[in-house]
Motif scaffolding. Structure first.
Motif, PDB file in Angstrom:
ATOM      1  N   ALA A  67       0.840  -1.201   0.000  1.00 28.57           N
ATOM      2  CA  ALA A  67       0.000   0.000   0.000  1.00 28.57           C
ATOM      3  C   ALA A  67       0.877   1.254   0.000  1.00 28.57           C
ATOM      4  O   ALA A  67       0.609   2.227  -0.725  1.00 28.57           O
ATOM      5  CB  ALA A  67      -0.922  -0.011   1.214  1.00 28.57           C
ATOM      6  N   LEU A  68       1.929   1.232   0.800  1.00 27.33           N
ATOM      7  CA  LEU A  68       2.850   2.372   0.842  1.00 27.33           C
ATOM      8  C   LEU A  68       3.621   2.495  -0.464  1.00 27.33           C
ATOM      9  O   LEU A  68       3.828   3.605  -0.970  1.00 27.33           O
ATOM     10  CB  LEU A  68       3.829   2.199   2.013  1.00 27.33           C
ATOM     11  N   GLY A 134       2.490  10.292   9.054  1.00 26.94           N
ATOM     12  CA  GLY A 134       1.411   9.798   8.207  1.00 26.94           C
ATOM     13  C   GLY A 134       1.848   9.643   6.765  1.00 26.94           C
ATOM     14  O   GLY A 134       2.981   9.984   6.388  1.00 26.94           O
ATOM     15  N   LEU A 135       0.942   9.151   5.920  1.00 30.80           N
ATOM     16  CA  LEU A 135       1.269   8.857   4.523  1.00 30.80           C
ATOM     17  C   LEU A 135       1.664  10.109   3.747  1.00 30.80           C
ATOM     18  O   LEU A 135       2.652  10.101   3.007  1.00 30.80           O
ATOM     19  CB  LEU A 135       0.073   8.175   3.850  1.00 30.80           C
ATOM     20  N   THR A 136       0.911  11.202   3.923  1.00 27.94           N
ATOM     21  CA  THR A 136       1.197  12.422   3.171  1.00 27.94           C
ATOM     22  C   THR A 136       2.580  12.967   3.485  1.00 27.94           C
ATOM     23  O   THR A 136       3.364  13.297   2.576  1.00 27.94           O
ATOM     24  CB  THR A 136       0.142  13.501   3.483  1.00 27.94           C
ATOM     25  N   LEU A 137       2.908  13.066   4.768  1.00 32.39           N
ATOM     26  CA  LEU A 137       4.219  13.564   5.165  1.00 32.39           C
ATOM     27  C   LEU A 137       5.319  12.615   4.701  1.00 32.39           C
ATOM     28  O   LEU A 137       6.396  13.056   4.283  1.00 32.39           O
ATOM     29  CB  LEU A 137       4.272  13.734   6.682  1.00 32.39           C
ATOM     30  N   ILE A 141       8.458  13.907   2.348  1.00 35.17           N
ATOM     31  CA  ILE A 141       9.851  13.722   2.761  1.00 35.17           C
ATOM     32  C   ILE A 141      10.567  12.781   1.795  1.00 35.17           C
ATOM     33  O   ILE A 141      11.724  13.008   1.415  1.00 35.17           O
ATOM     34  CB  ILE A 141       9.925  13.166   4.196  1.00 35.17           C
ATOM     35  N   GLY A 142       9.867  11.714   1.393  1.00 33.83           N
ATOM     36  CA  GLY A 142      10.463  10.751   0.476  1.00 33.83           C
ATOM     37  C   GLY A 142      10.841  11.358  -0.857  1.00 33.83           C
ATOM     38  O   GLY A 142      11.869  10.995  -1.448  1.00 33.83           O
ATOM     39  N   MET A 143      10.036  12.282  -1.361  1.00 36.77           N
ATOM     40  CA  MET A 143      10.349  12.941  -2.629  1.00 36.77           C
ATOM     41  C   MET A 143      11.599  13.803  -2.505  1.00 36.77           C
ATOM     42  O   MET A 143      12.436  13.830  -3.411  1.00 36.77           O
ATOM     43  CB  MET A 143       9.158  13.792  -3.080  1.00 36.77           C
ATOM     44  N   VAL A 144      11.740  14.479  -1.375  1.00 38.81           N
ATOM     45  CA  VAL A 144      12.941  15.298  -1.147  1.00 38.81           C
ATOM     46  C   VAL A 144      14.182  14.409  -1.100  1.00 38.81           C
ATOM     47  O   VAL A 144      15.204  14.707  -1.724  1.00 38.81           O
ATOM     48  CB  VAL A 144      12.805  16.105   0.162  1.00 38.81           C
ATOM     49  N   VAL A 145      14.084  13.302  -0.372  1.00 39.87           N
ATOM     50  CA  VAL A 145      15.212  12.376  -0.246  1.00 39.87           C
ATOM     51  C   VAL A 145      15.544  11.741  -1.595  1.00 39.87           C
ATOM     52  O   VAL A 145      16.715  11.568  -1.947  1.00 39.87           O
ATOM     53  CB  VAL A 145      14.908  11.292   0.806  1.00 39.87           C
ATOM     54  N   TYR A 163      10.783   5.804   7.930  1.00 39.50           N
ATOM     55  CA  TYR A 163      10.171   4.477   7.894  1.00 39.50           C
ATOM     56  C   TYR A 163       9.819   4.004   9.294  1.00 39.50           C
ATOM     57  O   TYR A 163       8.746   3.433   9.528  1.00 39.50           O
ATOM     58  CB  TYR A 163      11.115   3.471   7.236  1.00 39.50           C
ATOM     59  N   ILE A 164      10.720   4.221  10.243  1.00 41.26           N
ATOM     60  CA  ILE A 164      10.466   3.810  11.624  1.00 41.26           C
ATOM     61  C   ILE A 164       9.277   4.575  12.192  1.00 41.26           C
ATOM     62  O   ILE A 164       8.386   4.002  12.835  1.00 41.26           O
ATOM     63  CB  ILE A 164      11.723   4.024  12.488  1.00 41.26           C
ATOM     64  N   LYS A 165       9.243   5.885  11.945  1.00 42.63           N
ATOM     65  CA  LYS A 165       8.150   6.702  12.472  1.00 42.63           C
ATOM     66  C   LYS A 165       6.830   6.423  11.755  1.00 42.63           C
ATOM     67  O   LYS A 165       5.760   6.723  12.281  1.00 42.63           O
ATOM     68  CB  LYS A 165       8.520   8.185  12.373  1.00 42.63           C
ATOM     69  N   TYR A 166       6.913   5.851  10.551  1.00 43.37           N
ATOM     70  CA  TYR A 166       5.690   5.456   9.846  1.00 43.37           C
ATOM     71  C   TYR A 166       5.105   4.170  10.429  1.00 43.37           C
ATOM     72  O   TYR A 166       3.942   3.847  10.222  1.00 43.37           O
ATOM     73  CB  TYR A 166       5.984   5.272   8.351  1.00 43.37           C
ATOM     74  N   GLY A 167       5.938   3.426  11.165  1.00 40.26           N
ATOM     75  CA  GLY A 167       5.434   2.233  11.850  1.00 40.26           C
ATOM     76  C   GLY A 167       5.966   0.925  11.315  1.00 40.26           C
ATOM     77  O   GLY A 167       5.401  -0.128  11.607  1.00 40.26           O
ATOM     78  N   LEU A 168       7.057   0.962  10.533  1.00 37.48           N
ATOM     79  CA  LEU A 168       7.610  -0.267   9.969  1.00 37.48           C
ATOM     80  C   LEU A 168       8.786  -0.744  10.811  1.00 37.48           C
ATOM     81  O   LEU A 168       9.625   0.045  11.226  1.00 37.48           O
ATOM     82  CB  LEU A 168       8.069  -0.043   8.523  1.00 37.48           C
ATOM     83  N   ASP A 169       8.843  -2.035  11.023  1.00 43.22           N
ATOM     84  CA  ASP A 169       9.868  -2.602  11.892  1.00 43.22           C
ATOM     85  C   ASP A 169      10.619  -3.723  11.166  1.00 43.22           C
ATOM     86  O   ASP A 169      10.016  -4.552  10.495  1.00 43.22           O
ATOM     87  CB  ASP A 169       9.201  -3.154  13.159  1.00 43.22           C
TER      88      ASP A 169
END
Length: 255
Positions: A67-68, A134-137, A141-145, A163-169
């Motif tokens: 989904a991401l 969240g997904l939008t943020l 950020i991902g586009m900048v990186v 990724y960690i703050k998005y909830g992935l481990d």
């Protein structure tokens, strides 16, 4: 003999990056810079990480957050293509310095919250309170990186905090990040070889990195499955520290 040494160094770099979510590119940058020159680093690393990325897709397929990926892949690929086009036009040493400082200072937020302690773990799907991005943020950020990745060839584990703050481990972070980056690397390759004239040694070196990276990723996954989330986070933070130091060092050398 030199080729075997380089193969071994690449193997160690991608083995380590599998255990910590990234950083292989930055560990190889000093060597590539000395051997091929700074202008060749970006296409060489993109070829190598593309090959390794396809192997990691296979290794971590069941852990990918598709989904991401669906939301993130296309916008980030566009940003990466713009950054790749700017590669020949921009002076990246200031960006390397800024990113290096950011990587190091980003560690402080985890230390202040006791994330290095025994009870601290990255967020998981069953621990939603840890999800602070969240997904939008994440996409912004991902586009900048992705843009910065196309511009300077590699930004190390810069996205790992997100990724960690998005909830992935652990495995989900590695798998999802790999899926997101495969398309980005493909777009970067198209742009690099459209606007630049690179010798055969660039392609050859990229393939050497990619093949050694496959073996490093396979061994890295075996250990990753046995690693606790606490130690995974520690590896991520240590890699961010090392990557930040390397980026600052490389930037200062170019001044």
């Amino acid at each position: 003999m030199g080729l075997l040494v380089f193969f071994f160094i690449s193997f160690i770099a991608f083995f380590q990056s599998t255990l910590s979510g990234g950083g292989a590119a930055l560990l190889l940058l000093p060597i590539l810079g000395m051997v091929l020159g700074s202008q060749m680093i970006a296409p060489v690393m993109t070829i190598g990480t593309s090959i390794t990325g396809f192997s990691r897709l296979f290794l971590f397929w069941k852990h990918i957050d598709w989904a991401l990926v669906r939301w993130y892949a296309i916008p980030s690929s566009i940003a990466a293509s713009i950054g790749s086009y700017c590669l020949l036009l921009a002076d990246a040493k200031w960006l390397q310095l800024i990113i290096g400082i950011f990587l190091i200072t980003s560690i402080l937020q985890f230390i202040d919250k006791g994330a290095m302690g025994k009870k601290a773990e990255p967020a998981t799907e069953t621990n939603k309170k840890e999800k602070t991005v969240g997904l939008t943020l994440f996409i912004i950020i991902g586009m900048v990186v992705a843009f910065l990745s196309g511009l300077i060839g590699g930004v190390g584990p810069l996205m790992n905090v997100v990724y960690i703050k998005y909830g992935l481990d652990k495995e989900k972070l590695i798998g999802t990040r790999t899926a997101n980056e495969v398309l980005i690397h493909f777009v970067k390759l198209i742009v690099y070889f459209t606007i630049g004239d690179f010798p055969f040694v660039v392609i050859f070196t990229g393939f050497i990195i990619g093949i050694s990276g496959i073996f490093g990723s396979i061994l890295g996954k075996k250990l990753l499955l046995k690693m606790s989330s606490v130690w995974f986070l520690r590896m991520v933070l240590m890699t961010m520290l090392l990557s930040g130091i390397l980026m600052i060092w490389q930037a200062l050398e170019n001044f």
